[in-house]
Design an enzyme around this catalytic site. Structure first.
Site, PDB file in Angstrom:
ATOM      1  N   GLY A   2       3.341  16.143   9.534  1.00  0.00           N
ATOM      2  CA  GLY A   2       3.357  15.312   8.325  1.00  0.00           C
ATOM      3  C   GLY A   2       2.017  15.380   7.607  1.00  0.00           C
ATOM      4  N   VAL A  51     -13.337  25.636   4.875  1.00  0.00           N
ATOM      5  CA  VAL A  51     -13.552  26.828   4.043  1.00  0.00           C
ATOM      6  C   VAL A  51     -15.046  26.975   3.699  1.00  0.00           C
ATOM      7  CG1 VAL A  51     -13.095  27.848   1.766  1.00  0.00           C
ATOM      8  CG2 VAL A  51     -11.216  26.847   3.090  1.00  0.00           C
ATOM      9  N   ARG A 105       7.117  21.410   9.815  1.00  0.00           N
ATOM     10  CA  ARG A 105       7.329  21.262  11.262  1.00  0.00           C
ATOM     11  C   ARG A 105       8.160  22.490  11.639  1.00  0.00           C
ATOM     12  NH1 ARG A 105       5.814  15.761  11.737  1.00  0.00           N
ATOM     13  NH2 ARG A 105       6.569  14.451  10.033  1.00  0.00           N
ATOM     14  N   ASP A 133      -0.258  15.404  17.164  1.00  0.00           N
ATOM     15  CA  ASP A 133      -0.254  15.910  18.543  1.00  0.00           C
ATOM     16  C   ASP A 133       0.694  17.095  18.756  1.00  0.00           C
ATOM     17  OD1 ASP A 133       1.935  14.297  18.338  1.00  0.00           O
ATOM     18  OD2 ASP A 133       1.500  13.095  20.122  1.00  0.00           O
ATOM     19  N   SER A 149       1.172  19.448  16.692  1.00  0.00           N
ATOM     20  CA  SER A 149       0.413  20.607  16.197  1.00  0.00           C
ATOM     21  C   SER A 149      -0.618  21.063  17.227  1.00  0.00           C
ATOM     22  CB  SER A 149      -0.318  20.242  14.906  1.00  0.00           C
ATOM     23  OG  SER A 149       0.543  19.536  14.048  1.00  0.00           O
ATOM     24  N   THR A 191      -3.309  12.560  10.676  1.00  0.00           N
ATOM     25  CA  THR A 191      -2.021  11.856  10.614  1.00  0.00           C
ATOM     26  C   THR A 191      -2.260  10.407  10.227  1.00  0.00           C
ATOM     27  OG1 THR A 191      -0.229  10.892  11.934  1.00  0.00           O
ATOM     28  CG2 THR A 191      -2.112  11.652  13.172  1.00  0.00           C
ATOM     29  N   ASP A 229      -0.656   8.033  11.244  1.00  0.00           N
ATOM     30  CA  ASP A 229      -0.227   7.153  12.337  1.00  0.00           C
ATOM     31  C   ASP A 229      -1.367   6.685  13.243  1.00  0.00           C
ATOM     32  OD1 ASP A 229       2.322   7.709  11.373  1.00  0.00           O
ATOM     33  OD2 ASP A 229       2.692   9.297  12.846  1.00  0.00           O
ATOM     34  N   ASP A 249      -2.329   7.962  15.915  1.00  0.00           N
ATOM     35  CA  ASP A 249      -1.773   7.928  17.274  1.00  0.00           C
ATOM     36  C   ASP A 249      -2.232   9.079  18.171  1.00  0.00           C
ATOM     37  OD1 ASP A 249      -0.460   9.920  15.915  1.00  0.00           O
ATOM     38  OD2 ASP A 249       1.540   9.380  16.587  1.00  0.00           O
ATOM     39  N   ARG A 276       4.397  -9.700  -1.898  1.00  0.00           N
ATOM     40  CA  ARG A 276       4.023 -11.117  -1.772  1.00  0.00           C
ATOM     41  C   ARG A 276       4.208 -11.869  -3.100  1.00  0.00           C
ATOM     42  NH1 ARG A 276       3.184 -14.265   2.716  1.00  0.00           N
ATOM     43  NH2 ARG A 276       1.547 -13.490   4.067  1.00  0.00           N
ATOM     44  N   GLY A 298       4.546   4.947  11.309  1.00  0.00           N
ATOM     45  CA  GLY A 298       3.691   4.967  12.496  1.00  0.00           C
ATOM     46  C   GLY A 298       4.315   5.739  13.649  1.00  0.00           C
ATOM     47  N   ARG A 299       5.481   6.292  13.412  1.00  0.00           N
ATOM     48  CA  ARG A 299       6.254   6.992  14.454  1.00  0.00           C
ATOM     49  C   ARG A 299       6.436   6.056  15.644  1.00  0.00           C
ATOM     50  NH1 ARG A 299       7.719  12.220  14.602  1.00  0.00           N
ATOM     51  NH2 ARG A 299       6.263  12.771  12.988  1.00  0.00           N
ATOM     52  N   ALA A 334       0.508 -11.618   7.721  1.00  0.00           N
ATOM     53  CA  ALA A 334       1.924 -11.698   8.116  1.00  0.00           C
ATOM     54  C   ALA A 334       2.161 -12.821   9.132  1.00  0.00           C
ATOM     55  CB  ALA A 334       2.356 -10.366   8.709  1.00  0.00           C
ATOM     56  N   GLU A 335       3.355 -13.404   9.061  1.00  0.00           N
ATOM     57  CA  GLU A 335       3.741 -14.451  10.025  1.00  0.00           C
ATOM     58  C   GLU A 335       4.080 -13.819  11.372  1.00  0.00           C
ATOM     59  OE1 GLU A 335       4.800 -14.973   6.697  1.00  0.00           O
ATOM     60  OE2 GLU A 335       3.174 -16.428   6.784  1.00  0.00           O
TER      61      GLU A 335
HETATM   62  O1  F6P Z   1       3.541  11.349  11.411  1.00  0.00           O
HETATM   63  C1  F6P Z   1       3.543  10.876  10.114  1.00  0.00           C
HETATM   64  C2  F6P Z   1       4.893  10.307   9.766  1.00  0.00           C
HETATM   65  O2  F6P Z   1       4.855   9.862   8.428  1.00  0.00           O
HETATM   66  C3  F6P Z   1       5.408   9.201  10.682  1.00  0.00           C
HETATM   67  O3  F6P Z   1       4.811   7.954  10.415  1.00  0.00           O
HETATM   68  C4  F6P Z   1       6.882   9.259  10.421  1.00  0.00           C
HETATM   69  O4  F6P Z   1       7.596   8.795  11.555  1.00  0.00           O
HETATM   70  C5  F6P Z   1       7.125  10.725  10.206  1.00  0.00           C
HETATM   71  O5  F6P Z   1       5.896  11.313   9.860  1.00  0.00           O
HETATM   72  C6  F6P Z   1       8.137  11.034   9.121  1.00  0.00           C
HETATM   73  O6  F6P Z   1       8.339  12.393   9.099  1.00  0.00           O
HETATM   74  P1  F6P Z   1       9.095  13.171   7.927  1.00  0.00           P
HETATM   75  O7  F6P Z   1       8.211  13.161   6.717  1.00  0.00           O
HETATM   76  O8  F6P Z   1       9.293  14.533   8.474  1.00  0.00           O
HETATM   77  O9  F6P Z   1      10.354  12.415   7.680  1.00  0.00           O
END
Ligand code: F6P
Length: 324
Positions: free
Chosen positions: A11, A24, A72, A103, A105, A125, A127, A129, A154, A170-171, A186-187
């Protein structure tokens, strides 16, 4: 080391262009030829590339997305795919490669290194993560984009005395949700890293808020929760049915991946790109560039992939206390 390639994979994330520019220009500064491989590993398999000059990366530092495009690639996940990529790399004369991505990649980067093409990974990314890196390129910009969107939600929530359920990306990780949960007041913040009880954490919290005089409510849910449990839309329906508070769901989606990178993303991406060239110019591959606090460090790819980091539980705790 004479010729290196750079590609973006997985992504896209704001700041990837800043990282490409850094690779570069740092490469050229070291006397290297740099090829921009297009469409991630697909381009490596098919030999799609541009010869990069200092001017090819002019005017991209501040732009979202990736000028090299991303993908991908299923074929690359096979042994034959990796072999074919190494052969194409040889044909186009690559001595090393820098891969900017997540990850998935990096697994590819490791396979390439083991198959004879020294490859260095840079975490990009939204995320955040990647276990071995405190920070990943794109996270800060995504947080600001999400925050701006939620601030707008809001406004309309307040005008109608409503509850909003907002699903963020956030996957499988809850970093985006946890940070914006606190920054947007947020609540309830629901993340995959923490068990949640819908009745207690959401319904009860809204009902108690109503008793305390609250007229608007915000629930942030990470996509990693909704895909295995209850969707944001079903969540909104249940909230409305069981608390009587009119509720709407918003799934923010890909808006979170776009936009001009923040200062933080431009700076981290530039430092990581520069650092990656420092490694690859010496023929050092099979490494992930990462951040540890404010420092740029690097790890063996397998070691890096096996590392984990924890979501800061304080973020959730403070959000809960302050949303009274
Ligand atoms: O890893 C980045 C991300 O945007 C994630 O948050 C999400 O789950 C995923 O990629 C969405 O992937 P795609 O753009 O292939 O639908």
């Amino acid at each position: 080391m004479k010729k290196i390639g750079v590609l973006t994979s997985g992504g896209d994330a704001p700041g990837m262009n800043a990282a490409i520019r850094a690779v570069v220009r740092a490469g050229i500064n070291q006397g290297l030829e740099v090829l921009g491989i297009k469409k991630g590993y697909v381009g490596l398999l098919e030999g799609l590339y541009d010869e990069m000059t200092a001017r090819s990366v002019s005017d991209i530092l501040h732009r979202g997305g990736t000028i090299l495009q991303s993908a991908r690639c299923k074929e690359f996940k096979t042994q034959e795919g990796v072999q074919k990529a190494v052969e194409t790399a040889k044909e186009i004369g690559l001595d090393g490669l820098v891969v900017i991505g997540g990850d998935g990649s990096f697994r590819g980067a490791r396979d390439l290194s083991l198959a004879g093409l020294p490859t260095v990974g840079i975490p990009g990314t939204i995320d955040n993560d990647i276990g071995c890196s405190d920070y990943t390129i794109g996270f800060d910009t995504a947080l600001n984009t999400v925050q701006e969107a939620i601030d707008k939600i809001r406004d309309t929530c307040r005008s109608h005395d409503r509850c909003s359920v907002v699903e963020v990306m956030g996957r499988d990780a809850g970093y985006i949700a946890a940070y914006v949960g606190l920054s947007c007041g947020a609540e309830a913040v629901i993340v995959p890293e923490k068990h949640f009880d819908f009745k207690k954490d959401v319904l009860q919290s809204i009902a108690e808020g109503v008793k305390r005089g609250k007229e608007q409510h915000l629930i942030i849910v990470a996509e990693g929760v909704t895909k295995d449990n209850i969707s944001a839309i079903d969540m909104a329906k249940r909230i409305e049915e069981e608390t009587g508070v009119e509720t709407r769901a918003t799934i923010l989606g890909h808006i979170q991946r776009g936009g001009n990178p923040s200062v933080k993303d431009r700076v981290v991406a530039s430092k990581m790109g520069y650092f990656a060239v420092e490694l690859i110019k010496e023929g050092i591959g099979n490494r992930i560039v990462a951040t540890k606090g404010d420092d740029i460090v690097d790890y063996d790819i397998l070691e890096g992939l096996n590392m984990s980091k924890k979501l800061d539980a304080e973020l959730l705790k403070i959000s809960e206390i302050l949303s009274m």
